[in-house]
Design a protein around this motif. Structure first.
Motif, short mmCIF file in Angstrom:
data_model
loop_
_atom_site.label_atom_id
_atom_site.label_comp_id
_atom_site.label_asym_id
_atom_site.label_seq_id
_atom_site.Cartn_x
_atom_site.Cartn_y
_atom_site.Cartn_z
N THR A 76 8.87 8.27 -11.00
CA THR A 76 9.34 7.40 -9.92
C THR A 76 10.78 6.99 -10.12
O THR A 76 11.61 7.08 -9.20
N ALA A 89 4.10 8.08 -14.44
CA ALA A 89 4.35 7.49 -13.12
C ALA A 89 5.68 6.76 -13.11
O ALA A 89 6.47 6.88 -12.16
N SER A 143 2.38 3.94 -2.31
CA SER A 143 1.83 4.91 -3.24
C SER A 143 0.31 4.74 -3.25
O SER A 143 -0.27 4.19 -2.32
N SER A 157 0.88 2.07 -9.73
CA SER A 157 1.83 2.27 -8.62
C SER A 157 2.84 1.14 -8.54
O SER A 157 4.05 1.37 -8.46
N TRP A 165 4.94 7.94 -3.58
CA TRP A 165 6.13 7.15 -3.24
C TRP A 165 7.17 8.01 -2.53
O TRP A 165 7.74 7.61 -1.51
N ILE A 209 1.21 9.66 -8.37
CA ILE A 209 1.62 8.32 -7.94
C ILE A 209 3.09 8.32 -7.53
O ILE A 209 3.47 7.78 -6.49
#
Length: 359
Positions: A68, A64, A234, A318, A216, A212
């Protein structure tokens, strides 16, 4: 990534709800197949019982962060307006809420996302726990528990912006966040090799983390092209569970959003994965004591998750993926609260049972 054509056909609200449904479905499949659960990882870590569950959680956590931060460094995603960073936050709420959530997930033998996954597979204990969790979350947001939440949250607050951004605080930048995630991904690989994780488990765990990051990305991209206000967000299961409860109890015609699609998506994904793996099975409570324990755990998780600003997924993964200070404090609180509760509530029982098993 152009969503204009889709929003012209479906409308902004339907498009964002559909995004939540798709991400939730894929999350449900991955979480069910990997057995992703923070509670299992915490118990294994504190009891030094191996590395399998810890590796699964670390795969989700690190992937994650990596995905991200990669989206951000490529210019595809901007999380500056995400609630966890832009709004004022509560350090006291994060710490106390995290501790309470950790206590609750040990008592209920699973976090809120795990309860949702298990309920979809026929676990009636998880179903009852999830319903009480949603009621407690709603009561903490606008009901009888909201004054206590407001008071605790107000004890120690912090301004929004750079003050809540750990990457800005430590001058690491998003490339520093990417490297941080890669280090933990390497750690997860090491633990997975020691535990001989199956391909299904580690791929599913990585899928959880990628979902996740994808949430976003989708909410940001849809929001940037929409005439409606679409929050950059998220996965989380505290607020969405409360929203789903109110949607069911309210008159028809309530507006849709990402969270309204998310919860049914997770249920559907977990059900389909359980059906595919032939793991659907009705399970209930053994006695009244266990029911009381699950109810207490659900109440702690509902109040604690709303106080902390997210659950084990919402704050613990998240929020951690964008390096929000309050999310990391909540995550630390969850690990500490769960570890202490396991030591006090479950470990003595395990020690009593061990001689009987050896006899």
């Amino acid at each position: 990534m152009d969503f204009n054509s889709l929003t012209e056909v479906l409308g902004d609200k339907t498009t964002i709800a559909l995004a939540g449904l798709i991400v939730g479905l894929l999350f449900g499949v991955c979480a069910q197949r990997s057995r992703f659960c923070l509670r299992s990882a915490v118990v294994e870590f504190w009891n030094r019982q191996g590395t399998a569950k810890l590796a699964i959680w670390l795969f989700a956590f690190s992937s994650a962060i990596v995905a991200t931060q990669l989206f951000i460094t490529q210019g595809w995603l901007d999380v500056g307006q995400a609630r966890q960073l832009s709004a004022a936050g509560s350090l006291s709420g994060a710490l106390v809420g995290g501790l309470l959530f950790g206590i609750g997930m040990i008592l209920a033998r699973g976090c809120s996302s795990r309860m949702l996954v298990l309920a979809a597979n026929g676990n009636l204990r998880a179903l009852l726990t999830g319903l009480i969790f949603a009621v407690a979350a709603q009561a903490s947001l606008n009901g009888v528990l909201s004054p206590a939440r407001t008071w605790i949250s107000g004890l120690w607050t912090i301004e929004g912006g750079a003050a809540r951004d750990l990457l800005a605080t430590f001058h690491l930048g998003h490339y520093g966040g990417l490297v941080f995630g890669l280090v933990w991904l390497a750690t997860a690989i090491h633990f997975a090799q020691r535990a001989h994780l199956s391909r299904r488990e580690w791929l599913g765990a990585i899928g959880v983390g990628v979902m996740i990051a994808l949430a976003w990305l989708l909410t940001y991209r849809i929001g940037s092209q929409s005439f409606e206000i679409v929050p950059v967000q998220s996965l989380s299961f505290t607020g969405p569970s409360a929203d789903m409860l109110m949607l069911v109890l309210s008159p028809p015609g309530q507006p849709w959003d990402f969270d309204i699609g998310l919860v049914p998506g997770v249920v559907l994904g977990s059900f389909l994965a359980g059906l595919w793996g032939k793991e659907l099975k009705l399970e209930g409570f053994k006695d009244g004591h266990s029911m009381r324990r699950y109810i207490a755990g659900a109440l702690c998780m509902g109040f604690g998750g709303m106080l902390a600003g997210g659950c084990a997924v919402g704050a613990g993964v998240s929020g951690a993926a964008i390096f929000a200070l309050t999310a990391w404090l909540a995550l630390i609180g969850m690990w500490l609260g769960a570890g202490l509760t396991d030591r006090l509530a479950d470990r003595p029982q395990k020690l009593e049972e061990r001689p009987a098993l050896l006899a």
